[in-house]
Design a protein around this motif. Structure first.
Motif, PDB file in Angstrom:
ATOM      1  N   GLY A   1      10.549  30.531   9.415  1.00  0.00           N
ATOM      2  CA  GLY A   1      10.468  29.347  10.720  1.00  0.00           C
ATOM      3  C   GLY A   1       9.735  28.196  11.111  1.00  0.00           C
ATOM      4  O   GLY A   1      10.078  27.135  11.867  1.00  0.00           O
ATOM      5  N   VAL A   2       9.849  27.406   9.866  1.00  0.00           N
ATOM      6  CA  VAL A   2       9.112  26.022   9.579  1.00  0.00           C
ATOM      7  C   VAL A   2      11.056  25.213   8.937  1.00  0.00           C
ATOM      8  O   VAL A   2      10.474  25.387   7.664  1.00  0.00           O
ATOM      9  CB  VAL A   2       7.905  25.994   8.758  1.00  0.00           C
ATOM     10  N   ALA A   3      11.231  24.760   9.368  1.00  0.00           N
ATOM     11  CA  ALA A   3      11.823  23.893   9.081  1.00  0.00           C
ATOM     12  C   ALA A   3      11.772  22.907   8.787  1.00  0.00           C
ATOM     13  O   ALA A   3      10.976  22.227   8.605  1.00  0.00           O
ATOM     14  CB  ALA A   3      13.072  23.012  10.561  1.00  0.00           C
TER      15      ALA A   3
ATOM     16  N   MET B   1       0.410  -0.916   0.058  1.00  0.00           N
ATOM     17  CA  MET B   1       0.334   0.231   0.028  1.00  0.00           C
ATOM     18  C   MET B   1       1.247   0.847  -0.582  1.00  0.00           C
ATOM     19  O   MET B   1       1.800   1.381   0.641  1.00  0.00           O
ATOM     20  CB  MET B   1      -0.729  -0.090   1.541  1.00  0.00           C
ATOM     21  N   ILE B   2       0.343   2.634  -1.079  1.00  0.00           N
ATOM     22  CA  ILE B   2       0.800   3.571  -0.737  1.00  0.00           C
ATOM     23  C   ILE B   2       0.656   4.366   0.165  1.00  0.00           C
ATOM     24  O   ILE B   2      -1.011   5.058   0.123  1.00  0.00           O
ATOM     25  CB  ILE B   2       1.042   4.191  -1.897  1.00  0.00           C
ATOM     26  N   ALA B   3       1.234   5.176   0.887  1.00  0.00           N
ATOM     27  CA  ALA B   3       0.838   6.509   1.760  1.00  0.00           C
ATOM     28  C   ALA B   3       0.859   7.142   1.023  1.00  0.00           C
ATOM     29  O   ALA B   3       1.788   7.715   0.658  1.00  0.00           O
ATOM     30  CB  ALA B   3       1.252   6.060   3.074  1.00  0.00           C
ATOM     31  N   VAL B   4      -0.337   8.475   0.866  1.00  0.00           N
ATOM     32  CA  VAL B   4      -0.399   9.427   0.170  1.00  0.00           C
ATOM     33  C   VAL B   4      -0.277   9.672   1.503  1.00  0.00           C
ATOM     34  O   VAL B   4      -1.436  10.272   2.046  1.00  0.00           O
ATOM     35  CB  VAL B   4      -1.284   9.711  -1.287  1.00  0.00           C
ATOM     36  N   ILE B   5       0.298  11.297   1.841  1.00  0.00           N
ATOM     37  CA  ILE B   5      -0.080  12.235   3.532  1.00  0.00           C
ATOM     38  C   ILE B   5      -0.882  13.593   2.926  1.00  0.00           C
ATOM     39  O   ILE B   5      -0.364  14.363   1.865  1.00  0.00           O
ATOM     40  CB  ILE B   5       1.503  12.498   4.076  1.00  0.00           C
ATOM     41  N   ASP B   6      -1.345  13.243   3.906  1.00  0.00           N
ATOM     42  CA  ASP B   6      -2.416  14.355   4.166  1.00  0.00           C
ATOM     43  C   ASP B   6      -1.797  15.375   4.843  1.00  0.00           C
ATOM     44  O   ASP B   6      -2.250  15.111   6.261  1.00  0.00           O
ATOM     45  CB  ASP B   6      -3.870  14.381   4.119  1.00  0.00           C
ATOM     46  N   TYR B   7      -1.337  16.776   4.489  1.00  0.00           N
ATOM     47  CA  TYR B   7      -1.215  17.939   6.006  1.00  0.00           C
ATOM     48  C   TYR B   7      -2.382  18.816   5.242  1.00  0.00           C
ATOM     49  O   TYR B   7      -1.244  20.276   5.599  1.00  0.00           O
ATOM     50  CB  TYR B   7      -0.039  17.489   5.503  1.00  0.00           C
ATOM     51  N   LYS B   8      -3.134  18.738   4.916  1.00  0.00           N
ATOM     52  CA  LYS B   8      -4.030  19.646   4.335  1.00  0.00           C
ATOM     53  C   LYS B   8      -3.225  21.273   3.830  1.00  0.00           C
ATOM     54  O   LYS B   8      -3.929  22.079   3.931  1.00  0.00           O
ATOM     55  CB  LYS B   8      -5.071  20.729   5.616  1.00  0.00           C
ATOM     56  N   ALA B   9      -2.579  20.579   2.535  1.00  0.00           N
ATOM     57  CA  ALA B   9      -2.240  21.660   1.745  1.00  0.00           C
ATOM     58  C   ALA B   9      -2.836  21.385   0.721  1.00  0.00           C
ATOM     59  O   ALA B   9      -1.974  21.043  -0.636  1.00  0.00           O
ATOM     60  CB  ALA B   9      -1.286  21.754   2.099  1.00  0.00           C
TER      61      ALA B   9
ATOM     62  N   THR C   1       4.010  22.620   6.605  1.00  0.00           N
ATOM     63  CA  THR C   1       4.243  21.776   6.122  1.00  0.00           C
ATOM     64  C   THR C   1       4.560  21.472   7.895  1.00  0.00           C
ATOM     65  O   THR C   1       5.308  20.563   8.137  1.00  0.00           O
ATOM     66  CB  THR C   1       5.505  20.997   5.545  1.00  0.00           C
ATOM     67  N   ALA C   2       4.830  22.518   8.033  1.00  0.00           N
ATOM     68  CA  ALA C   2       4.850  22.242  10.169  1.00  0.00           C
ATOM     69  C   ALA C   2       3.942  21.026  10.658  1.00  0.00           C
ATOM     70  O   ALA C   2       4.137  20.935  11.665  1.00  0.00           O
ATOM     71  CB  ALA C   2       4.806  23.769  10.579  1.00  0.00           C
ATOM     72  N   ARG C   3       2.791  21.507   9.821  1.00  0.00           N
ATOM     73  CA  ARG C   3       1.651  20.042  10.645  1.00  0.00           C
ATOM     74  C   ARG C   3       2.561  18.631  10.883  1.00  0.00           C
ATOM     75  O   ARG C   3       1.890  18.025  11.010  1.00  0.00           O
ATOM     76  CB  ARG C   3      -0.176  20.660   9.414  1.00  0.00           C
ATOM     77  N   LEU C   4       3.175  18.662   9.529  1.00  0.00           N
ATOM     78  CA  LEU C   4       4.019  17.210   9.494  1.00  0.00           C
ATOM     79  C   LEU C   4       4.298  16.655  10.824  1.00  0.00           C
ATOM     80  O   LEU C   4       4.718  16.191  11.341  1.00  0.00           O
ATOM     81  CB  LEU C   4       4.681  17.450   8.319  1.00  0.00           C
ATOM     82  N   ARG C   5       5.131  17.764  11.165  1.00  0.00           N
ATOM     83  CA  ARG C   5       5.920  17.662  12.772  1.00  0.00           C
ATOM     84  C   ARG C   5       4.683  17.165  14.241  1.00  0.00           C
ATOM     85  O   ARG C   5       5.148  16.682  14.579  1.00  0.00           O
ATOM     86  CB  ARG C   5       6.312  19.317  13.183  1.00  0.00           C
ATOM     87  N   GLU C   6       3.922  18.566  13.536  1.00  0.00           N
ATOM     88  CA  GLU C   6       2.684  18.159  15.000  1.00  0.00           C
ATOM     89  C   GLU C   6       2.018  16.975  14.924  1.00  0.00           C
ATOM     90  O   GLU C   6       1.886  16.805  15.638  1.00  0.00           O
ATOM     91  CB  GLU C   6       1.724  19.304  14.737  1.00  0.00           C
TER      92      GLU C   6
ATOM     93  N   ALA D   1       7.262   9.545  11.313  1.00  0.00           N
ATOM     94  CA  ALA D   1       7.168   8.503  10.350  1.00  0.00           C
ATOM     95  C   ALA D   1       8.113   8.563   9.297  1.00  0.00           C
ATOM     96  O   ALA D   1       8.411   7.133   9.308  1.00  0.00           O
ATOM     97  CB  ALA D   1       5.716   8.394  11.014  1.00  0.00           C
ATOM     98  N   ALA D   2       7.673   9.143   9.247  1.00  0.00           N
ATOM     99  CA  ALA D   2       8.205   9.484   7.835  1.00  0.00           C
ATOM    100  C   ALA D   2      10.033   9.154   7.711  1.00  0.00           C
ATOM    101  O   ALA D   2      10.874   8.282   7.412  1.00  0.00           O
ATOM    102  CB  ALA D   2       8.114  10.772   6.752  1.00  0.00           C
ATOM    103  N   ARG D   3      10.697   9.844   9.292  1.00  0.00           N
ATOM    104  CA  ARG D   3      12.287   9.464   8.833  1.00  0.00           C
ATOM    105  C   ARG D   3      12.395   8.215   9.159  1.00  0.00           C
ATOM    106  O   ARG D   3      13.547   7.423   8.506  1.00  0.00           O
ATOM    107  CB  ARG D   3      12.440  10.203  10.130  1.00  0.00           C
ATOM    108  N   GLU D   4      11.606   7.629  10.211  1.00  0.00           N
ATOM    109  CA  GLU D   4      11.423   6.377  10.141  1.00  0.00           C
ATOM    110  C   GLU D   4      11.297   4.727   8.716  1.00  0.00           C
ATOM    111  O   GLU D   4      12.365   4.218   8.382  1.00  0.00           O
ATOM    112  CB  GLU D   4      10.699   5.428  11.204  1.00  0.00           C
ATOM    113  N   SER D   5      10.358   5.802   8.253  1.00  0.00           N
ATOM    114  CA  SER D   5      10.232   5.189   7.097  1.00  0.00           C
ATOM    115  C   SER D   5      11.418   5.040   5.567  1.00  0.00           C
ATOM    116  O   SER D   5      12.118   3.816   4.864  1.00  0.00           O
ATOM    117  CB  SER D   5       9.538   5.591   5.994  1.00  0.00           C
ATOM    118  N   ILE D   6      11.890   6.459   5.687  1.00  0.00           N
ATOM    119  CA  ILE D   6      12.777   6.763   4.630  1.00  0.00           C
ATOM    120  C   ILE D   6      14.606   5.565   4.957  1.00  0.00           C
ATOM    121  O   ILE D   6      14.796   5.078   4.654  1.00  0.00           O
ATOM    122  CB  ILE D   6      13.360   8.218   4.769  1.00  0.00           C
TER     123      ILE D   6
END
Lengths: 256, 199
Positions: free
Chosen positions: B93-95, B1-9, B52-57, B63-68
């Protein structure tokens, strides 16, 4: 090199494509999904679907039509006509539109531009402007709404600037003076609007041959041009139009 | 399965449609557990870098770091590519993820912004992502910020100077253009991504 875009437009009512009646043509009426796919295959850089009746009862049909059409195409797909609220826009995005085009409703409530942009990105908001200037200069061109029936008293240049400030991603500029004449785009008006803005301007109205497209890309400073009835003036398809434009020195996506 | 990440953007319909058309089983998610379990991860995005700040929150970034790190193929599209870098001047301000060096910056005022339309992408070295494409294929862009050229750059596009149109390193991939809107060339890029083995 960034190319000039040729955008194929489908005028749709009640789920069918409708076309002018002056010409005998295969595309007098047809299925939007089928025609969109055919245009995309023939090299259209984008597809625009305009609901020209845009009745309240027709919205459900439109959303179904958009969903069915979107399945067939993998180039940018814009939908417009009767988009009045952010919810209208959201339903079209969910159905597969990449951009929505707003016209009368944005004049009535300009905050709609920012509202849709905040949820879906400003690249997804096209502000359509229908303008008429008669024999006057580009600076006096006036915005009309309700399908070109109602003058607003607003200058096209001012409204285009405001739309940009409010977060429009692109302007779709239709010259009501040129529309239907097949004598060429209104290059003067297009150039005036395009050079006043930082965002791309799509020219519409008046296309009769490939030369007209070349003129609006060069003298008119247009970033893209809409071909609503491209098959009605002796050009077989988008690919043929692009081949002619390439010969005329216009950078186009070819082969496509 | 492919996860398509939704971060409301922005709109994910087109990405899902393209993946589905290629026969892939994809799922829109904002659940880190779904991302961890996915065989491949796609991070789309047409919005503002700040989103993309939402990805951290939401814990998606971890999860992405672990997968990568585990070798799962990861594809960032548009803002998704920019997120692979250290950040963007669009939201200072967003890394970003910081997997690639450098910061994304706005196009200069000398050109129309956003950069919208079909532009060519030139291969810069061997690429699995761009394999099988004609030389200098046309792809569809719509963006106001761009990533610098880095050692991971495999595709270069010019608009007010050169920028990274495609990047790849190991199982990490990014495209600034929209493969889901780039016709046959775009579908080939997605097909290539779907064929990349886990490493």
């Amino acid at each position: 090199m960034l190319t000039k875009r040729i955008i194929a437009c489908l005028d749709v009512t009640a789920g069918r494509v409708v076309k002018g009646v002056r010409f005998v043509d295969l595309l007098d009426a047809g299925d939007p999904a089928e025609l969109a796919h055919r245009h995309a295959t023939a090299g259209a850089d984008e597809i625009v679907l305009l609901d020209i009746t845009a009745t309240h009862e027709g919205r459900k049909t439109l959303v179904d039509t958009v969903a069915r059409t979107a399945r067939e195409i993998f180039v940018p797909f814009t939908v417009g006509g009767g988009v009045r609220t952010a919810d209208d826009a959201a339903a079209l995005f969910d159905a597969g539109a990449d951009k929505i085009s707003v016209n009368s409703a944005a004049i009535a409530d300009p905050s709609l531009i920012g509202e849709v942009g905040r949820s879906f990105g400003s690249q997804a908001v096209v502000v359509a402007i229908d303008a008429r200037r008669g024999n006057g200069g580009a600076e006096i061109a006036e915005v009309y709404v309700n399908g070109g029936r109602k003058p607003t008293g607003r200058k096209a240049l001012d409204w285009a600037r405001e739309a940009e400030e409010r977060g429009a991603g692109e302007i779709l500029l239709t010259s009501m003076d040129a529309d239907g004449t097949r004598n060429g785009f209104d290059c003067e008006l297009t150039a005036a609007v395009s050079s006043a803005l930082r965002i791309p301007v799509i020219a519409s109205g008046g296309a009769g041959n490939a030369q007209h497209f070349a003129q609006v890309f060069k003298a008119g400073c247009a970033d893209a041009a809409l071909a609503a009835s491209i098959f009605h003036f002796g050009i077989a398809d988008v690919r043929e139009l692009k081949s002619e434009l390439a010969v005329l020195g216009v950078p186009v996506r070819l082969p496509c | 399965m492919i996860a398509v990440i939704d971060y409301k953007a922005g709109n994910l319909t087109s990405v899902m449609k393209a993946l589905t058309a290629l026969g892939a089983a994809a799922q829109i998610t904002e659940d880190p557990a779904v991302v961890r379990a996915a065989e491949r991860v796609v991070l789309p995005g047409v919005g503002h870098f700040a989103a993309t700040a939402r990805l951290r929150e939401t814990g998606i970034e971890d999860a992405a770091r672990e997968s990568i790190a585990a070798g799962v193929p990861f594809l960032g599209i548009c803002v998704g590519l920019q997120w692979l870098f250290e950040g963007s001047t669009e939201a200072s301000g967003v890394a970003g993820l910081g997997a690639m060096r450098g910061c994304c910056a706005r196009f200069p005022d000398s050109h129309k912004v956003p950069h919208v339309g079909w532009n060519t992408i030139a291969a810069a070295g061997a690429s699995r992502l761009l394999a099988g494409l004609p030389p200098q294929p046309f792809v569809y862009y719509t963006h106001s910020y761009r990533a610098p050229l880095v050692e991971e750059t495999v595709g270069v596009t010019n608009y007010a100077g050169p920028f990274s149109g495609a990047v790849e390193r190991g199982n990490l991939f990014g495209v600034q253009f929209h493969p889901e809107k780039s016709g046959d060339a775009g579908l080939q890029v997605l097909r290539n991504f779907l064929a990349v083995p886990r490493c």
